[in-house]
Design an enzyme around this catalytic site. Structure first.
Site, PDB file in Angstrom:
ATOM      1  N   HIS A 245       0.649  -1.261  -0.042  1.00 44.61           N
ATOM      2  CA  HIS A 245       0.081   0.088  -0.090  1.00 44.61           C
ATOM      3  C   HIS A 245       0.701   1.154   0.068  1.00 44.61           C
ATOM      4  O   HIS A 245       2.092   1.047  -0.012  1.00 44.61           O
ATOM      5  CB  HIS A 245      -0.688   0.019   1.278  1.00 44.61           C
TER       6      HIS A 245
ATOM      7  N   ASN B  61       3.828   1.487   2.012  1.00 42.54           N
ATOM      8  CA  ASN B  61       4.882   0.698   1.794  1.00 42.54           C
ATOM      9  C   ASN B  61       5.855   1.199   0.797  1.00 42.54           C
ATOM     10  O   ASN B  61       6.947   1.092   0.505  1.00 42.54           O
ATOM     11  CB  ASN B  61       4.609  -0.625   1.473  1.00 42.54           C
TER      12      ASN B  61
ATOM     13  N   ASP C 225      -0.124   6.620  -4.339  1.00 43.75           N
ATOM     14  CA  ASP C 225      -1.434   6.509  -5.329  1.00 43.75           C
ATOM     15  C   ASP C 225      -1.456   7.531  -6.273  1.00 43.75           C
ATOM     16  O   ASP C 225      -1.737   7.507  -7.420  1.00 43.75           O
ATOM     17  CB  ASP C 225      -2.354   6.458  -4.310  1.00 43.75           C
TER      18      ASP C 225
END
Length: 371
Positions: free
Chosen positions: A137, A140, A167
């Site tokens: 995620h 990480n 992201d």
């Protein structure tokens, strides 16, 4: 006319990076069709808080799109999607490497159906390499690329960031940029391509200064030891007397001179040769002598590169946000209407403020698959 009107985007992605990328394309005029699993749909639908039947997160990221509910493991799934694939301009997927191939929807298979297709794969670690299949995620990605290691709290431990940098900045934005480049390339060659967007790879760009220092032999950066990691009094967060904070970034001499004059810093600590630790402590003592409101009034209209750290609620209500029209677009879901998520498109590429509607799961399955 919005620049992407007439383009069809098939979005197989879920959660954040892919859906935000297709949202930006939709805001620029593209028609976006989400391909979701029956029954549950995009995992983001079940998050909290809710806006109607689905989560507000889902509504924020998927307004103005259409939804097809289809079991991609079904024997006839590819056959049902083939008419849309032949017409599509862009496909976005976010599975681990190899999943789309096993479903019969890999790039090599689909380019036989549509050689013009721009096929964008967003993953954490890319389509190849030792980490390609590692579950991760955002935390990480920033941990393993050195980003998190350069932040440090009062106890010296890394600080948990409130933004999903990998992201959005490592996944969404590079995906949109490369999709647009691929569409431009297609204008010239007539052919699509496969885009390998790796969030981990793209985070290294943000550490250009640290990479330059390390590669040049000047030394690898450390938390609390560099200009932007807390090593300088000219780039710091200081506590006020009312337990709020000043974000001070008077890096250049002209800003530093204005800043130190306004806060009445002792002359000896204004000197660039002053020990950094002593200068930081001296500035901290001065900032701690007044409230945030007092400092805001003193800094107003001055070239000091200083800000009072705002809450999100305060930032949304800032007159500048209102003047820029950041929250004039709205979205509707479950009978409620709220401000829509601002997206980084220049106003010239967007329609006038509109009301976007988040799609119900599978609401356009039959009409779209029967074409």
């Amino acid at each position: 006319m919005r620049p992407l009107e007439g383009l069809l985007v098939l979005d197989f992605s879920t959660l954040l990076p892919g859906p935000l990328a297709s949202l930006i394309l939709a805001e620029a005029g593209a028609r976006v069709v989400k391909i979701e699993r029956p029954g549950r749909g995009d995992e983001m639908r079940v998050y909290e808080p809710k806006l109607g039947d689905d989560s507000v997160n889902f509504a924020m990221l998927n307004r103005g799109k259409q939804s097809i509910a289809l079991d991609l493991k079904a024997a006839d799934a590819v056959e049902k999607l083939t008419p849309l694939i032949r017409r599509a301009d862009v496909l976005i997927e976010q599975f681990r490497p190899g999943v789309m191939e096993r479903l019969g929807l890999g790039y090599e298979a689909l380019r036989q159906l549509n050689p013009k297709l721009v096929y964008c794969s967003i993953t954490g670690w890319g389509q190849s390499g030792p980490k390609a299949h590692t579950a991760s995620h955002d935390l990480n990605y920033i941990a393993e690329t050195g980003v998190l290691g350069l932040s440090a709290g009062a106890d010296g431990a890394p600080v948990l960031p409130p933004v999903l940098a990998a992201d959005v900045a490592g996944g969404t934005f590079p995906a949109v940029m490369n999709i647009l480049l691929a569409l431009r390339q297609r204008d010239i060659t007539g052919l699509g391509t496969h885009l390998d967007i790796a969030m981990g790879d793209n985070l290294f760009t943000f550490l250009y200064w640290g990479l330059g220092s390390g590669f040049s032999g000047a030394g690898w950066p450390k938390p609390g030891g560099e200009l932007v990691t807390g090593g300088s009094p000219r780039y710091q967060i200081y506590r006020t007397s009312d337990d709020r904070h000043v974000a001070a970034a008077p890096i250049e001499d002209k800003f530093w001179e204005n800043f130190t004059r306004i806060i009445e810093l002792p002359e000896a600590m204004r000197d660039p040769a002053a020990p950094e630790a002593e200068a930081k402590a001296a500035v901290a003592a001065r900032i701690a002598s007044k409230s945030a409101a007092e400092w805001q009034a003193l800094f107003a209209g001055q070239d000091v590169c200083c800000s009072i750290v705002a809450t999100l609620e305060e930032a949304v209500a800032d007159p500048h946000s209102t003047a820029r029209g950041l929250f004039t677009h709205t979205l509707k879901a479950g009978g409620q209407e709220i401000a829509a998520l601002p997206v980084p498109l220049a106003p010239v590429f967007r329609a006038e403020p509109t009301r976007g509607i988040a799609p119900r799961l599978g609401e356009t399955t039959d009409p779209l698959l029967s074409l």
